[in-house]
Scaffold this motif. Structure first.
Motif, short mmCIF file in Angstrom:
data_model
loop_
_atom_site.label_atom_id
_atom_site.label_comp_id
_atom_site.label_asym_id
_atom_site.label_seq_id
_atom_site.Cartn_x
_atom_site.Cartn_y
_atom_site.Cartn_z
N ILE A 172 0.85 -1.20 0.00
CA ILE A 172 0.00 0.00 0.00
C ILE A 172 0.88 1.25 0.00
N ILE B 184 -8.94 0.06 3.74
CA ILE B 184 -8.49 -0.63 2.53
C ILE B 184 -9.60 -1.57 2.08
N TYR C 151 -8.69 -5.26 -2.57
CA TYR C 151 -7.46 -4.52 -2.92
C TYR C 151 -6.43 -5.51 -3.50
#
Length: 480
Positions: free
Chosen positions: A68, A76, A80
């Motif tokens: 990230i 998040i 993701y």
């Protein structure tokens, strides 16, 4: 020689770090909704640099980790993108200290892999590694980059071996084979000329990594060592472990004489592993227990009492592991001297904790920010393997801490061949890495056998056709 037992009572010392305090980031500056791995392997499962945060995640089938961008804080999304090329659980991840988008990972699938993270982070799942490094015959528990040399990586496996990889050629170039059990921890001195390890065989070792020669060895019967860290250029080692009474303990050692620790100190009666972190710039030692919510910190000196207790950061949330920001990623305007990224598994949360020296002035505080190892390597792999040692290339945090490295990783073009180190072919008779991989290989081979059988049957038919045509030609009357 008598071992000094230290008093818990902190003595007043005139130190500029005696008032250092921990500051937890606001919730909007944390990373939330992350399925942190539930693996019980004693590692941090987190790696951070000035651009990215990487966290090993819980995943069904194979192993994966998130990467990230640091500015992308907050919640998040569950979908993701992940780095998910390993066939087994990921056990350790480490960023390249000189190229900030290159990360190494190791896994239960016996492989070490090198990944290149695109600018701005991942847009889709990444399954193809820049390099796949196969040399261990059992799972790989630890990876460490050499502190001053570019593209030299160390890996420690459950085959009790440490392999040294030259990533310029994508091959292991040395093997350290002096351990009789699983290696628990590896740490380098400042210039990377010495490697210290702790091992399940209860021994602490100081090793010359290029030759694999053990320079010093301690059999720790009263202090079962778990973790070790070199204390910069002080020629000292600090270990964390367990005493004979099962209390958590730290010990300070002279790296040139491991016959007896210089001091031992009992910490508490808790059972979680103690992780040590040392900041060579401030001479501060941080102790964080796995499953604890607190972080104790001390100041180290070369003279007695060697170790001076400063204070303790307390938090109710237990930590599974901690990532540490490199010095050039700190906020010098806030007098930040260390930053942890705390993994809180129950909440799926990564929480930054800044260690701050309280100062009234807004100007740059040169006394707490000496020149520090930067993002430029001091040596090439060939120079280091040829026997050269060199101190890290230093940088000032006043001007250069925002400067990004111009180095680019170039993956070598590899041919399939045997991997021979110290006269041993590491890939010979390597057992299947995981059950999933074995099944995949089996089905792939079944498909290949089926395809070859069909091809053979078609060729048999074609041969028969040609034989008939030839027979017909022979039997037909010749044209005048």
């Amino acid at each position: 020689m008598t071992v000094t037992k230290m008093s818990w009572r902190p003595q007043y010392r005139s130190s500029k770090f005696r008032n250092v305090y921990g500051k937890v980031a606001n919730r909007e500056h944390c990373f939330d909704g992350i399925p942190i791995t539930k693996n019980v392997h004693d590692n941090h499962f987190c790696a951070v640099n000035a651009r990215f945060l990487a966290i090993v995640t819980e995943s069904a089938g194979g192993g994966s980790f998130l990467v990230i961008p640091l500015e992308q804080t907050g919640r998040i999304e569950p979908n993701y993108p992940k780095v998910c090329g390993h066939q087994g659980n990921v056990l350790d991840i480490k960023w390249n200290p000189f190229i900030d988008n290159i990360i190494a990972s190791c896994s239960e699938d016996t492989s070490v892999r090198i990944w290149e993270i695109p600018e701005g982070g991942l847009k889709r799942n990444m399954t193809e590694a820049l390099l796949e490094l196969h040399g261990h015959s059992r799972r790989v528990g630890l990876v460490e980059w050499h502190p001053t040399t570019n593209n030299i990586l160390f890996s420690a496996g459950y085959d009790y071996k440490v392999l040294i990889w030259n990533l310029d050629v994508g091959e292991p170039v040395k093997m350290i084979d002096c351990h009789s059990d699983v290696i628990l921890c590896m740490s380098f001195n400042t210039d990377g000329s010495l490697l210290t390890t702790t091992c399940k065989d209860k021994k602490l070792r100081v090793i010359e990594p290029r030759s694999g020669r053990v320079l010093q060895e301690a059999s720790c019967k009263n202090h079962r060592v778990n973790r070790v860290v070199f204390l910069g250029n002080m020629k000292r080692l600090l270990t964390t472990g367990v005493s004979r009474w099962n209390t958590r303990q730290i010990a300070l050692w002279d790296q040139e004489d491991l016959s007896m620790p210089l001091i031992e100190e009992e910490i508490d009666g808790l059972s979680g592993l103690l992780f040590p972190f040392y900041d060579a710039d401030t001479h501060m030692l941080y102790l964080a227990g796995k499953g604890d919510g607190n972080i104790r910190y001390y100041e180290i000196s070369t003279e007695k009492p060697f170790l001076s207790y400063l204070m303790e950061f307390r938090s109710p949330a237990p930590q599974k592991g901690l990532g540490v920001m490199p010095k050039h990623g700190l906020d010098v305007s806030a007098c930040e001297v260390f930053r942890f990224y705390k993994l809180v598994t129950l909440k799926g949360l990564i929480e930054p904790i800044s260690m701050i020296v309280p100062r009234r002035s807004d100007s740059y505080q040169e006394d707490i920010y000496p020149m520090t190892p930067g993002t430029e390597p001091a040596l090439t792999p060939d120079e280091w393997l040829g026997g050269i040692n060199r101190d890290p290339v230093l940088m000032s945090l006043k001007e250069g801490y925002k400067k990004s490295s111009k180095m680019v990783f170039k993956a070598p073009i590899k041919e399939k061949k045997s991997v021979v180190v110290n006269g041993i072919d590491l890939l010979e008779n390597v057992p299947p890495r995981t059950e999933n991989e074995l099944l995949r290989m089996f089905f792939r081979q079944q498909d290949e056998i089926r395809r070859l059988k069909e091809e053979l049957a078609q060729k048999d038919i074609r041969i028969r056709q040609l034989q008939l045509e030839l027979k017909n030609l022979r039997n037909s009357p010749k044209n005048c």
